[in-house]
Design a protein around this motif. Structure first.
Motif, PDB file in Angstrom:
ATOM      1  N   VAL A  99      34.161  42.384  38.800  1.00  0.00           N
ATOM      2  CA  VAL A  99      34.113  41.214  39.670  1.00  0.00           C
ATOM      3  C   VAL A  99      35.537  40.703  39.903  1.00  0.00           C
ATOM      4  O   VAL A  99      36.211  40.267  38.968  1.00  0.00           O
ATOM      5  CB  VAL A  99      33.229  40.119  39.047  1.00  0.00           C
ATOM      6  CG1 VAL A  99      33.305  38.830  39.856  1.00  0.00           C
ATOM      7  CG2 VAL A  99      31.780  40.602  38.941  1.00  0.00           C
ATOM      8  N   ALA A 100      35.996  40.781  41.154  1.00  0.00           N
ATOM      9  CA  ALA A 100      37.346  40.333  41.511  1.00  0.00           C
ATOM     10  C   ALA A 100      37.249  38.940  42.122  1.00  0.00           C
ATOM     11  O   ALA A 100      36.684  38.757  43.214  1.00  0.00           O
ATOM     12  CB  ALA A 100      37.992  41.311  42.489  1.00  0.00           C
ATOM     13  N   VAL A 101      37.794  37.963  41.410  1.00  0.00           N
ATOM     14  CA  VAL A 101      37.609  36.545  41.737  1.00  0.00           C
ATOM     15  C   VAL A 101      38.889  35.965  42.335  1.00  0.00           C
ATOM     16  O   VAL A 101      39.958  36.026  41.721  1.00  0.00           O
ATOM     17  CB  VAL A 101      37.226  35.744  40.481  1.00  0.00           C
ATOM     18  CG1 VAL A 101      37.016  34.270  40.826  1.00  0.00           C
ATOM     19  CG2 VAL A 101      35.969  36.326  39.832  1.00  0.00           C
ATOM     20  N   MET A 102      38.766  35.367  43.525  1.00  0.00           N
ATOM     21  CA  MET A 102      39.904  34.670  44.112  1.00  0.00           C
ATOM     22  C   MET A 102      40.134  33.361  43.369  1.00  0.00           C
ATOM     23  O   MET A 102      39.180  32.660  43.017  1.00  0.00           O
ATOM     24  CB  MET A 102      39.654  34.406  45.594  1.00  0.00           C
ATOM     25  CG  MET A 102      39.564  35.671  46.423  1.00  0.00           C
ATOM     26  SD  MET A 102      39.494  35.331  48.191  1.00  0.00           S
ATOM     27  CE  MET A 102      41.129  34.639  48.460  1.00  0.00           C
ATOM     28  N   LEU A 123      38.619  40.600  37.378  1.00  0.00           N
ATOM     29  CA  LEU A 123      39.976  40.705  37.889  1.00  0.00           C
ATOM     30  C   LEU A 123      40.313  39.434  38.659  1.00  0.00           C
ATOM     31  O   LEU A 123      39.426  38.806  39.246  1.00  0.00           O
ATOM     32  CB  LEU A 123      40.125  41.890  38.847  1.00  0.00           C
ATOM     33  CG  LEU A 123      39.898  43.299  38.309  1.00  0.00           C
ATOM     34  CD1 LEU A 123      39.987  44.310  39.450  1.00  0.00           C
ATOM     35  CD2 LEU A 123      40.890  43.641  37.206  1.00  0.00           C
ATOM     36  N   VAL A 124      41.588  39.071  38.687  1.00  0.00           N
ATOM     37  CA  VAL A 124      42.052  38.059  39.627  1.00  0.00           C
ATOM     38  C   VAL A 124      42.301  38.768  40.959  1.00  0.00           C
ATOM     39  O   VAL A 124      43.087  39.705  41.035  1.00  0.00           O
ATOM     40  CB  VAL A 124      43.349  37.388  39.149  1.00  0.00           C
ATOM     41  CG1 VAL A 124      43.912  36.480  40.246  1.00  0.00           C
ATOM     42  CG2 VAL A 124      43.095  36.576  37.884  1.00  0.00           C
ATOM     43  N   HIS A 125      41.595  38.318  41.986  1.00  0.00           N
ATOM     44  CA  HIS A 125      41.782  38.874  43.331  1.00  0.00           C
ATOM     45  C   HIS A 125      42.890  38.059  43.982  1.00  0.00           C
ATOM     46  O   HIS A 125      42.649  37.083  44.685  1.00  0.00           O
ATOM     47  CB  HIS A 125      40.462  38.780  44.098  1.00  0.00           C
ATOM     48  CG  HIS A 125      40.429  39.577  45.356  1.00  0.00           C
ATOM     49  ND1 HIS A 125      40.960  40.835  45.468  1.00  0.00           N
ATOM     50  CD2 HIS A 125      39.903  39.284  46.587  1.00  0.00           C
ATOM     51  CE1 HIS A 125      40.766  41.302  46.680  1.00  0.00           C
ATOM     52  NE2 HIS A 125      40.141  40.369  47.388  1.00  0.00           N
ATOM     53  N   LEU A 126      44.121  38.456  43.722  1.00  0.00           N
ATOM     54  CA  LEU A 126      45.285  37.638  44.033  1.00  0.00           C
ATOM     55  C   LEU A 126      45.661  37.720  45.510  1.00  0.00           C
ATOM     56  O   LEU A 126      45.973  38.800  46.015  1.00  0.00           O
ATOM     57  CB  LEU A 126      46.469  38.096  43.178  1.00  0.00           C
ATOM     58  CG  LEU A 126      47.762  37.304  43.303  1.00  0.00           C
ATOM     59  CD1 LEU A 126      47.568  35.867  42.832  1.00  0.00           C
ATOM     60  CD2 LEU A 126      48.873  37.983  42.505  1.00  0.00           C
ATOM     61  N   PRO A 127      45.654  36.588  46.222  1.00  0.00           N
ATOM     62  CA  PRO A 127      46.062  36.605  47.630  1.00  0.00           C
ATOM     63  C   PRO A 127      47.530  36.998  47.763  1.00  0.00           C
ATOM     64  O   PRO A 127      48.399  36.419  47.105  1.00  0.00           O
ATOM     65  CB  PRO A 127      45.838  35.155  48.094  1.00  0.00           C
ATOM     66  CG  PRO A 127      44.888  34.571  47.095  1.00  0.00           C
ATOM     67  CD  PRO A 127      45.220  35.242  45.793  1.00  0.00           C
ATOM     68  N   ASN A 170      43.922  42.514  41.170  1.00  0.00           N
ATOM     69  CA  ASN A 170      43.999  43.384  42.353  1.00  0.00           C
ATOM     70  C   ASN A 170      44.368  42.532  43.558  1.00  0.00           C
ATOM     71  O   ASN A 170      44.245  41.311  43.538  1.00  0.00           O
ATOM     72  CB  ASN A 170      42.724  44.203  42.572  1.00  0.00           C
ATOM     73  CG  ASN A 170      41.574  43.406  43.156  1.00  0.00           C
ATOM     74  OD1 ASN A 170      41.454  42.190  42.959  1.00  0.00           O
ATOM     75  ND2 ASN A 170      40.685  44.076  43.858  1.00  0.00           N
ATOM     76  N   ASN A 171      44.883  43.168  44.588  1.00  0.00           N
ATOM     77  CA  ASN A 171      45.432  42.406  45.715  1.00  0.00           C
ATOM     78  C   ASN A 171      44.397  42.103  46.782  1.00  0.00           C
ATOM     79  O   ASN A 171      43.581  42.936  47.167  1.00  0.00           O
ATOM     80  CB  ASN A 171      46.629  43.133  46.349  1.00  0.00           C
ATOM     81  CG  ASN A 171      46.354  44.563  46.743  1.00  0.00           C
ATOM     82  OD1 ASN A 171      46.132  45.421  45.885  1.00  0.00           O
ATOM     83  ND2 ASN A 171      46.398  44.846  48.042  1.00  0.00           N
ATOM     84  N   HIS A 172      44.462  40.860  47.255  1.00  0.00           N
ATOM     85  CA  HIS A 172      43.669  40.368  48.380  1.00  0.00           C
ATOM     86  C   HIS A 172      44.595  40.428  49.599  1.00  0.00           C
ATOM     87  O   HIS A 172      45.582  39.717  49.665  1.00  0.00           O
ATOM     88  CB  HIS A 172      43.234  38.937  48.076  1.00  0.00           C
ATOM     89  CG  HIS A 172      42.476  38.239  49.159  1.00  0.00           C
ATOM     90  ND1 HIS A 172      41.181  38.543  49.465  1.00  0.00           N
ATOM     91  CD2 HIS A 172      42.838  37.229  49.984  1.00  0.00           C
ATOM     92  CE1 HIS A 172      40.769  37.735  50.432  1.00  0.00           C
ATOM     93  NE2 HIS A 172      41.767  36.933  50.771  1.00  0.00           N
ATOM     94  N   MET A 173      44.292  41.304  50.543  1.00  0.00           N
ATOM     95  CA  MET A 173      45.221  41.672  51.604  1.00  0.00           C
ATOM     96  C   MET A 173      46.444  42.325  50.959  1.00  0.00           C
ATOM     97  O   MET A 173      46.308  43.260  50.188  1.00  0.00           O
ATOM     98  CB  MET A 173      45.557  40.483  52.491  1.00  0.00           C
ATOM     99  CG  MET A 173      44.321  39.876  53.161  1.00  0.00           C
ATOM    100  SD  MET A 173      44.659  38.577  54.375  1.00  0.00           S
ATOM    101  CE  MET A 173      45.247  39.525  55.760  1.00  0.00           C
ATOM    102  N   PHE A 198      47.306  46.336  36.918  1.00  0.00           N
ATOM    103  CA  PHE A 198      47.198  46.005  38.336  1.00  0.00           C
ATOM    104  C   PHE A 198      46.437  47.115  39.049  1.00  0.00           C
ATOM    105  O   PHE A 198      46.734  48.295  38.872  1.00  0.00           O
ATOM    106  CB  PHE A 198      48.590  45.862  38.962  1.00  0.00           C
ATOM    107  CG  PHE A 198      48.571  45.440  40.414  1.00  0.00           C
ATOM    108  CD1 PHE A 198      48.449  44.108  40.764  1.00  0.00           C
ATOM    109  CD2 PHE A 198      48.663  46.391  41.429  1.00  0.00           C
ATOM    110  CE1 PHE A 198      48.419  43.722  42.100  1.00  0.00           C
ATOM    111  CE2 PHE A 198      48.644  46.019  42.760  1.00  0.00           C
ATOM    112  CZ  PHE A 198      48.523  44.678  43.096  1.00  0.00           C
ATOM    113  N   VAL A 199      45.451  46.717  39.851  1.00  0.00           N
ATOM    114  CA  VAL A 199      44.699  47.668  40.667  1.00  0.00           C
ATOM    115  C   VAL A 199      45.151  47.515  42.110  1.00  0.00           C
ATOM    116  O   VAL A 199      44.940  46.471  42.731  1.00  0.00           O
ATOM    117  CB  VAL A 199      43.176  47.425  40.573  1.00  0.00           C
ATOM    118  CG1 VAL A 199      42.426  48.456  41.415  1.00  0.00           C
ATOM    119  CG2 VAL A 199      42.712  47.480  39.120  1.00  0.00           C
TER     120      VAL A 199
END
Length: 303
Positions: A99-102, A123-127, A170-173, A198-199
């Motif tokens: 689960v990748a959470v913003m 995961l942190v879904h990092l913007p 993981n990266n958001h955009m 890091f994914v």
């Protein structure tokens, strides 16, 4: 690597993304959300926890030895944290997901805690800044290439502090940031300091994330297949077949889907795909895959 080639269709979907943004906390909905905008510019890429134990950990019925021999699939679902459509359906999938959470959104902490309680990786879904797209699509706490080193580090650390139980990012955009050695160096340094990995969502074929991770002695984890670059359950089912093919030929596959406007359809497609794959692959959390494939043993301490 198979990240979809439907670039033209994504461009046509921009007006829809823009229309929904205004009603969804300025964050574009689901995979078309930020992922599609970014990929266009680069590559196209529950029952109680105890009763779910066997399904959440994969396909236990075949026995431990056979499980070890099966190819592994790690399904990452992006864009949790804003009570987006499909959230419930994803949490109820019969296999382990990641689960990748913003960060900094209305249900960020809640979604992370629920995922952890269900035995899912978080995961942190990092913007992160894309090459194209509107800055407001990123949501709060975004990492930008215009920031100085201290600002980048501050954004990454704040996001990690905001999402409990996160074992990685993981990266958001992020197509612009993942191509920037200075900024990615800071992101990866924070990950290493905290025992995280890091994914790379792989929104940029020229990403430096994998190479830099290897140089730092970190696992070069990346997405192989986007499940919902076209927003229909039938397309997700087709993509799940490609996931199986890659997993069987390469021994593992990392794949990404999304909650959002078509989140329920994505969940339905994943569920259908799982039914045809359960005796052929083992569904694992991303931490299981990273530990087994890259022998990564972090000293991460969760709260």
């Amino acid at each position: 690597m198979n990240i979809s080639n439907h670039r033209v269709k994504r461009v046509l979907l921009y007006p829809l993304a823009a229309a929904v943004i205004m009603s969804a906390a300025l964050i574009p909905p689901h995979g078309m959300s930020v992922a599609s905008a970014d990929k266009t510019a680069s590559a196209t890429a529950p029952a109680p926890a105890d009763s779910r134990a066997s399904s959440v950990s994969g396909n236990r019925t075949t026995g431990d030895q056979q499980q070890q021999a099966l190819s592994r699939v790690a399904v990452i679902i992006d864009d949790f944290g804003n009570s987006m459509r499909g959230t419930e359906e994803m949490f109820k999938l019969p296999v382990k997901i990641t689960v990748a959470v913003m960060p900094f959104l209305r249900s960020s902490e809640q979604d992370a805690r629920r995922a952890h309680e269900l035995g899912f990786d978080v995961l942190v879904h990092l913007p992160m800044e894309p090459r194209q797209g509107k800055p407001e699509w990123l949501g709060p706490g975004a990492v930008l290439t215009s920031m100085n080193d201290a600002e980048v580090r501050g954004r990454v650390e704040a996001a990690l502090d905001n999402v409990p139980y996160a074992i990685g990012i993981n990266n958001h955009m992020g197509s612009k940031v993942t191509g920037d050695e200075r900024v990615m160096g800071i992101v990866l340094a924070v990950c290493k300091e905290r025992g995280l990995f890091f994914v790379d969502s792989h929104t940029n074929y020229r990403s430096v994330a994998g190479r830099m991770a290897r140089e730092l002695g970190m696992p070069p984890v990346e997405n192989h297949i986007f499940l919902d670059d076209v927003h229909s359950a039938s397309h997700v089912i087709k993509q799940m077949k490609l996931v199986q093919e890659r997993a069987l030929s390469q021994k593992f596959c990392v794949t990404i889907g999304h909650v959002g406007i078509q989140g329920k359809e994505t969940a339905a497609g994943i569920r259908s795909g799982i039914a045809g794959m359960k005796d052929k692959v083992q569904f694992v959390g991303i931490s299981d895959l990273v530990r087994e494939e890259w022998k990564w043993n972090s000293r991460l301490t969760l709260p």
